[in-house]
Design an enzyme around this catalytic site. Structure first.
Site, short mmCIF file in Angstrom:
data_model
loop_
_atom_site.label_atom_id
_atom_site.label_comp_id
_atom_site.label_asym_id
_atom_site.label_seq_id
_atom_site.Cartn_x
_atom_site.Cartn_y
_atom_site.Cartn_z
N HIS A 121 6.84 1.11 10.21
CA HIS A 121 8.06 1.40 10.07
C HIS A 121 8.78 0.59 9.15
O HIS A 121 9.48 0.31 8.22
CB HIS A 121 9.37 1.16 11.09
CG HIS A 121 8.95 2.08 12.47
ND1 HIS A 121 9.11 3.14 12.67
CD2 HIS A 121 8.39 1.27 13.25
CE1 HIS A 121 8.71 3.45 14.60
NE2 HIS A 121 8.05 2.52 14.00
N SER A 178 6.08 -2.45 -19.58
CA SER A 178 7.52 -1.52 -19.92
C SER A 178 7.69 -2.13 -21.68
O SER A 178 7.60 -2.97 -22.30
CB SER A 178 8.54 -2.80 -18.89
OG SER A 178 9.76 -1.74 -19.46
#
Length: 478
Positions: free
Chosen positions: A155, A285
């Protein structure tokens, strides 16, 4: 017109420009296969006694097989609106002796479908080799890290400890199952063969004066010349498009498996546990120079989505094929299947590059384990307590209460195993657990042996016959 001045598929110009698939799926190779199929048909018809097919005609076709006048072919197709007849006329023009027997008894799908199947088979053979190399690279990563302890997650939350290598073979198993699906498809793949205009073989039955055995022999002989082990016994004008759907579905399994793996890598890179290869001059970036984005894994996920979604189109092509044949399949197949094959190649090439340079950020992995070990030791404590006769449900309840309280405390300070096991309830097992915590590998169960066994007993035997041991490392252009 320069390549930069016109649109071309990014699969062939960006992601697969150096791949053999670009040639295998090209117009030139398709046209060459059509001519080769006409040669095989002529050879087989002559071998079975058709007098009108001469050795001179066959030799002429062989000598001119690779001689293409593309301007003439394009002009003929514009006029006729029929690609096979345009190529038939072009071949007949340079093979005057053979012109009268080219395509004898055949329909367009004899060359179209069979050539497609040869190109698909050859593409799959290349993809399986690439796929085997990818899995082998991941297996090596897993073995190299079989004892590197890391926090397991269910999870997306902290769970029992595993090793990086065990997680690696979980990924490898997903890819291996997709590999097996594609390999099984390749082994069972069927050739269309010679079936005539509606699949009845009536034209060939006429040529052989009603001799069914010779028609059957012709079908089998052409299939062998094309190097296929299996053929369809029943077709309409086309072979069943269900076979195309099975191919696309096999590659969609690759897409789904790869997306699971690369999503995991992206998450683990965000946690600071893994780092996909980042080249010396690579820029993460344009605005944030400090970034190292998992762009290769992200690309894999994007390519994987194309594969995952492809079966829907393949199934509609199958469903819309009316009676003995309609053209509902034609345009869709011309686009879909080459794109799926090239997408699989692009995905596998990028995956190989990732696995060849994937690194474990061991210092950070160790720190995360140290932060969580105080809680993760409690599962083993529960097992030890039950060995001493404690009710399992009672142990679970006490551990749950203790762990949740310690989690709240962890928000403001470091928590160690003695704090989480301070309750007298743990007196009988505390020292043993504390001793084990000093070496977290004690909490990983059979991770090491599972990793070794899976690779030795299942992975390696499955990929061995496809694996090119000399395969070079992948260098991505983009």
């Amino acid at each position: 017109m320069a390549a930069e001045d016109k649109f071309e598929s990014v699969l062939s110009t960006r992601y697969c420009k150096n791949s053999p698939l670009v040639s295998i799926l090209s117009e030139t190779n398709k046209a060459t296969l059509w001519r080769q199929l006409w040669i095989w048909l002529g050879e087989a018809e002559k071998e079975l006694g058709l007098k009108q097919v001469t050795q001179e005609a066959i030799d002429e076709m062989k000598s001119q097989r690779d001689n293409f006048d593309w301007s003439f072919i394009r002009a003929e197709e514009r006029k006729l609106k029929h690609d096979v007849m345009a190529h038939n006329h072009a071949f007949g023009k340079i093979c005057p002796t053979a012109a009268g027997i080219i395509h004898l008894g055949a329909t367009s799908c004899y060359v179209q479908d069979n050539a497609d199947l040869i190109a698909y088979r050859d593409s799959i053979d290349h993809i399986l080799k690439r796929f085997a190399t990818v899995i082998d690279r991941l297996a090596q990563f897993s073995l190299n890290n079989k004892e590197v302890v890391t926090v397991g997650r269910t999870h997306y939350q902290t769970a029992s400890l595993v090793t990086v290598g065990k997680r690696g073979v979980l990924w490898a198993q997903e890819l291996l199952m997709a590999f097996q699906s594609l390999a099984e498809f390749r082994d069972k793949m069927r050739f269309r063969g010679i079936k005539g205009a509606t699949g009845t073989q009536d034209s060939f039955l006429t040529l052989f004066s009603g001799d069914e055995e010779k028609v059957e022999a012709l079908d089998e002989l052409v299939t062998k010349k094309a190097n296929f082990a299996n053929r369809f016994l029943i077709t309409g004008q086309t072979y069943s498009r269900q076979q195309d759907s099975q191919l696309v579905f096999s590659l969609s399994l690759l897409g789904a498996a790869a997306k699971k793996v690369c999503t995991d890598i992206r998450v683990l890179q965000a946690f600071g546990e893994l780092l996909e290869p980042f080249e010396k001059d690579q820029i993460g970036s344009s605005a944030m120079p400090y970034k190292k984005n998992p762009m290769k894994s992200e690309r894999c996920c994007a390519l994987a989505r194309k594969l995952i979604n492809a079966p829907q189109e393949a199934l509609t092509i199958l469903a819309d094929q009316g009676l003995e044949r309609t053209l509902d399949d034609s345009a869709g197949r011309r686009m879909l299947i080459p794109d799926v094959l090239l997408t699989a190649e692009a995905l596998l090439t990028t995956l190989q590059n990732i696995f060849e340079g994937l690194t474990v950020q061991t210092d950070n992995v160790k720190k995360i384990v140290e932060d969580e070990i105080a809680f993760l030791g409690l599962e083993k404590a529960m097992m030890m307590l039950t060995e001493e006769g404690v009710d399992r449900q009672q142990a679970h309840a006490v551990i749950r209460k203790t762990a949740l309280e310690a989690k709240q405390l962890q928000a403001t300070q470091k928590v160690d195993i003695r704090q989480t096991m301070a309750d007298p309830f743990f007196d009988s097992v505390r020292d043993r657990i504390v001793g084990l915590v000093n070496n977290p590998i004690n909490f990983t169960g059979r991770c090491v042996s599972q990793t070794e066994n899976f690779i030795a007993k299942e992975l390696k035997p499955t990929i061995s016959k496809y694996l090119d041991q000399s395969a070079a490392k992948v260098q991505l252009d983009v």
